[in-house]
Scaffold this motif. Sequence first.
Motif, short mmCIF file in Angstrom:
data_model
loop_
_atom_site.label_atom_id
_atom_site.label_comp_id
_atom_site.label_asym_id
_atom_site.label_seq_id
_atom_site.Cartn_x
_atom_site.Cartn_y
_atom_site.Cartn_z
N UNK A 1 0.81 -1.22 0.00
CA UNK A 1 0.00 0.00 0.00
C UNK A 1 0.84 1.27 0.00
N UNK A 2 2.16 1.12 0.16
CA UNK A 2 3.05 2.29 0.20
C UNK A 2 4.30 1.99 -0.60
N UNK B 1 6.81 15.13 5.58
CA UNK B 1 5.79 15.92 6.29
C UNK B 1 4.42 15.25 6.15
N UNK B 2 3.70 15.07 7.25
CA UNK B 2 2.40 14.39 7.18
C UNK B 2 1.32 15.20 6.47
N UNK B 3 1.52 16.50 6.35
CA UNK B 3 0.49 17.32 5.74
C UNK B 3 0.49 17.34 4.23
N UNK C 1 5.70 9.39 7.36
CA UNK C 1 4.99 10.29 8.29
C UNK C 1 4.68 9.68 9.65
N UNK C 2 4.92 8.37 9.82
CA UNK C 2 4.81 7.77 11.15
C UNK C 2 5.70 8.51 12.15
N UNK C 3 6.79 9.09 11.65
CA UNK C 3 7.82 9.68 12.51
C UNK C 3 7.60 11.15 12.82
N UNK D 1 -5.25 5.22 6.37
CA UNK D 1 -5.12 3.75 6.42
C UNK D 1 -3.70 3.23 6.34
N UNK D 2 -2.82 3.93 5.62
CA UNK D 2 -1.44 3.45 5.48
C UNK D 2 -0.57 3.73 6.71
N UNK D 3 -1.09 4.52 7.64
CA UNK D 3 -0.36 4.80 8.87
C UNK D 3 -0.74 3.74 9.89
N UNK D 4 0.05 2.66 9.95
CA UNK D 4 -0.24 1.55 10.86
C UNK D 4 0.12 1.87 12.31
#
Length: 348
Positions: free
Chosen positions: A77-78, A227-229, A315-317, A327-330
């Motif tokens: 997915x990533x 960056x998560x944004x 972006x998990x970090x 959804x891809x952020x487990x």
Amino acid sequence: MNLLNVKVVTVVLLSALLLGVLYCYISQTHRFVSFQLQDLKADSRSAEVHPDSHEFHLVAPEHVRYKQPSITQGRTDVVSVTPWLAPIVWEGTFNPVLLDSIYKPQNISIAATVFAVGKYIMFLKNFLETAEQHFFVGFKVHIYVFTDRPKEVPQVKMATDRQLTVHSVPSSNRWQEISARRMELIQMLIEETVHSNTDYIFCLDVDSQFHGRWGTESLGGLVAVIHPGYYRDDRSRFPYERRPQSRAYVAPGEGDFYYCGGAFGGLMHEVHLLTKTCRFNFEADAKENIEAAWQEESHLNRYMWLNKPSKVLSPEYLWQDFKSRNPEIHIIRFSGVVKNYAEIRPNA
């Protein structure tokens, strides 16, 4: 030997001597010019680009058991590798047991910088407490806190081989100046304090907290965090500095990802070159009354576009607590906390 032969021998010897002197002169001159050219190249390169660096050779100890790796099964997915073949770290793309077993025998040490200036001191306790739970647990860690309120630094119990040092810095009436000075202060810290006794350094925002493991999977020569944004956006929407007059300029149609200014790191000499270059470019801009759109983050993005990071963290970090998890952020490992900027920034 007649007189003619003596003259010939003398001429030959003198010619050989002159040629030898001339050779030595040319050789030394060539070396001097070469050194000068190397210095000039190094100076010009420090403002923009530098060669790849060598990291620790990864040696796994015998008999470490872990799940068999696969090249046909895994995250679909990533994307887990950049176009320049640097890994992008997501949950499920690494084995923490294997990585820790590789780095632990090397006795590595990690520094972290955090700036708690003005009212941002209110976030420091949570940052430090959650770092104790999740940031390079079991390794040697030294956290350097820069603050204008050293007496308000909280007392946090730290594990063995982990320590905290407080550096006093002046306050400012503009949060942009506080942000911009970080590069200068990190550069000075590396040059004066940590360059000889620390392997890696990470520069992190204080108004953040750890939720999950941040460990050896994040180590690399030059490490950036997406960056998560903006990680789902087209790069035309990235908030790069778009004025050609600025040394942070990234032209339309250029750039790779948009990286966080609130989390970056890597090997000591790599971060030193990054901070030195960004500081130089920021100060050069300031002399021409130019301030990049997002201060040091703009200069960092310019630098990372030219000097490709050897490892990119997903972006998990550095997630954002006000955002719902995609959804891809487990897992969320580190995130910026919700805050009211009008209350904490002196000129918000």
